[in-house]
Scaffold this motif. Structure first.
Motif, PDB file in Angstrom:
ATOM      1  N   PHE A 208       6.970 -19.218  13.393  1.00 44.82           N
ATOM      2  CA  PHE A 208       7.769 -20.240  12.715  1.00 44.82           C
ATOM      3  C   PHE A 208       7.703 -21.599  13.405  1.00 44.82           C
ATOM      4  O   PHE A 208       8.130 -22.604  12.840  1.00 44.82           O
TER       5      PHE A 208
ATOM      6  N   HIS B 199      13.959 -18.088   9.564  1.00 44.92           N
ATOM      7  CA  HIS B 199      13.396 -17.646  10.852  1.00 44.92           C
ATOM      8  C   HIS B 199      14.122 -18.323  12.016  1.00 44.92           C
ATOM      9  O   HIS B 199      14.505 -17.664  12.993  1.00 44.92           O
TER      10      HIS B 199
ATOM     11  N   VAL C 149      10.945 -10.804   8.971  1.00 44.47           N
ATOM     12  CA  VAL C 149      11.410 -12.002   9.668  1.00 44.47           C
ATOM     13  C   VAL C 149      11.687 -11.677  11.136  1.00 44.47           C
ATOM     14  O   VAL C 149      11.310 -12.430  12.037  1.00 44.47           O
TER      15      VAL C 149
ATOM     16  N   ASN D 293       8.485 -11.269  13.066  1.00 51.29           N
ATOM     17  CA  ASN D 293       7.891 -12.571  13.349  1.00 51.29           C
ATOM     18  C   ASN D 293       8.610 -13.282  14.496  1.00 51.29           C
ATOM     19  O   ASN D 293       7.982 -13.831  15.408  1.00 51.29           O
ATOM     20  N   CYS D 294       9.944 -13.268  14.457  1.00 52.17           N
ATOM     21  CA  CYS D 294      10.727 -13.942  15.503  1.00 52.17           C
ATOM     22  C   CYS D 294      10.511 -13.286  16.862  1.00 52.17           C
ATOM     23  O   CYS D 294      10.451 -13.968  17.889  1.00 52.17           O
TER      24      CYS D 294
END
Length: 534
Positions: free
Chosen positions: A135, A147, A308, A311-312
């Motif tokens: 992000f 995000h 999400v 990804n974080c």
């Protein structure tokens, strides 16, 4: 058995030539469309563009940029002396605005953040190398906001004290490793940063300095470090080039992207797969507490939020444990003279390494730090976070390390979403806008003798105002400022404090002459510093 059909060589060459001509025609058409749309913009007719090097038709400042023979932040700082704090470049019709002063950066990225919080498309990094899940690179959108919010809720300042036990344990482990194996000093610092983030994010306990996941992330960021600075590859300015097949003559950037893309995906997915196995086996409630399990519990049964969270987690991991491995490293107690930090570098590793180099170069500073520690903490225990407010000189060393050797001398690029006018200059919509952090943090008006490491500049003096806090300029700007900076700075502080409480750093001795080897500070291409021996 059938043989694979092959075109005659002449026909194959003809097809390649036709493809090249078609791509060239499409490329020139797209550039002209961008240029002409800007030439006839009504606002553009009323206000001039910011000053900058003279532009040529079609290619703009492409030749000027290609001639740069020093790190970009130094070249931009030189140009700012000619054109001012804000200047303009244009490459193949793509506008770029470079900001070289604290005022310009505050006015643009902070006060006008609604217009300047976007990112340029970053075709090489996001589309070809597969980093679109990060992000930090995402366009300004609801997806980015989700995000960012998910990440920030766990890493905000009031959350950091919960990580103190992990930080102290890692600092103690660092000291033990230095005692038994001082020659691998930088690896131990890397292990310190890696063990913290893996524990905080995934609940993973590192077993050795050669942890598989840390090595994986390090490998991934090597590629990222070569592409993250806007314009490192021509495809960032001419996205039509992304359609060129990797076998096409001159398309080496496509081959590199394909190779690097595998590492990007594996870095995000590898630790996550292990975490999910443990989480599912432990019945969603008894697994090790960490960012990933906390977030999964909070958003149960949401496949969208699981993506999400993954990804974080990957962003926190990659952004906090990696650094470039070019060259050798700075090692106590008889230290070598080379220290390398590169783009995508972990703030913790970078800050610790920069502080060590500075303390090595200036032993009198090291003496003052240790005298303060002896006076406040004594020698019967290690420093703790409760001591921090009583150790102003140590704090000044950390702050000066951020200024003297900033992790990211150039900020990640921003993008203007609408036409704007600043100080009488027109900034077109879609402009890539870059903040030159190095130029700000080495401005002699605020930091006299800027190339010298002087912690005292950040100690209060009667009748004098303190210079700007470097942490305002080293972690990005506005709404895109790094949300993990609080954990990173606390990780660096406890490591430096523990190191100075127990070790004396000395320069390496040349075995032939018996003299000390003086470290030399130099620069490398990219968006962070290189400290290199002659």
């Amino acid at each position: 058995m059938y043989k694979k059909a092959q075109l005659p060589q002449s026909e194959s060459q003809s097809i390649t030539k036709m493809m090249a001509l078609s791509l060239a025609a499409a490329f020139l058409a797209s550039v002209w469309a961008m240029v002409s749309s800007r030439l006839f913009n009504r606002t553009r007719l009323r206000y001039p563009l910011p000053p900058g090097p003279k532009r040529l038709p079609i290619i703009g400042n492409l030749r000027d940029v290609n001639r740069i023979d020093k790190p970009l932040w130094l070249a931009y700082a030189d140009w700012s002396k000619i054109y001012g704090d804000i200047f303009y470049l244009e490459i193949l019709g793509e506008p770029m605005v470079i900001l070289n002063s604290a005022k310009a950066i505050d006015d643009i990225f902070e006060k006008r953040s609604a217009n300047y919080s976007d990112r340029p498309p970053m075709y090489m990094v996001n589309e070809l190398m597969g980093w679109a899940w990060d992000f930090a690179h995402m366009r300004y959108s609801d997806r980015w906001r989700l995000h960012r919010k998910t990440f920030h809720q766990y890493f905000q300042p009031r959350q950091v004290p919960e990580f103190y036990p992990i930080l102290r344990e890692s600092a103690s482990s660092l000291l033990t490793k230095l005692l038994h194996d001082p020659e691998d000093f930088i690896d131990h610092v890397r292990h310190h940063a890696g063990s913290i983030i893996l524990k905080v994010v995934y609940g993973h306990q590192m077993q050795s300095k050669n942890d598989h996941y840390v090595n994986l992330a390090d490998k991934a960021v090597k590629g990222l470090s070569q592409a993250i600075a806007h314009g490192s590859f021509l495809v960032d300015f001419a996205p039509i080039l992304s359609y060129i097949p990797s076998w096409f003559p001159g398309a080496t950037f496509k081959k590199k992207a394909e190779f690097w893309a595998h590492d990007s995906t594996e870095t995000r997915d590898g630790p996550w797969v292990e975490l999910k196995k443990s989480y599912d086996v432990q019945d969603n409630g008894t697994s090790v507490p960490c960012f990933a399990t906390y977030s999964l519990e909070k958003f149960k049964n949401s496949k969208h939020m699981e993506e999400v969270i993954k990804n974080c987690s990957g962003v926190a991991f990659v952004g906090k444990v990696t650094y470039d491995t070019r060259g050798s490293y700075l090692l106590p107690p008889s230290l070598t003279t080379t220290l390398t930090i590169a783009a995508g570098a972990d703030t913790t590793v970078s800050t610790i390494s920069s502080a060590i180099l500075a303390l090595l170069l200036q032993p009198e500073v090291q003496t003052k730090v240790q005298e303060e520690l002896d006076r406040v903490v004594g020698r019967s225990r290690l420093p703790n976070f409760d001591d921090r407010t009583n150790l102003p000189y140590l704090e000044a060393v950390l702050t000066e390390s951020l200024r003297w050797n900033p992790v990211s001398p150039l900020s990640l690029p921003h993008r203007s979403m609408n036409d704007d006018v600043y100080n009488g200059y027109f900034i077109p919509s879609g402009s890539t806008v870059v903040g030159n952090s190095w130029s700000i943090l080495h401005n002699p008006e605020f930091y006299p003798d800027p190339l010298t490491f002087i912690p005292e500049r950040f100690l209060p003096k009667e009748g004098k105002e303190l210079p700007p806090d470097p942490s305002l300029y080293v972690f990005g700007f506005g709404r895109r400022i790094c949300p993990g900076r609080y954990l990173a700075l606390n990780s660096a502080w406890i490591a430096i404090a523990a190191l100075m409480a127990t070790y004396r750093l000395s320069k390496r001795i040349d075995t032939k002459t018996g003299k000390e080897i003086e470290p030399v500070v130099d620069y490398s291409e990219g968006i962070v510093w290189l400290v290199q021996a002659p």
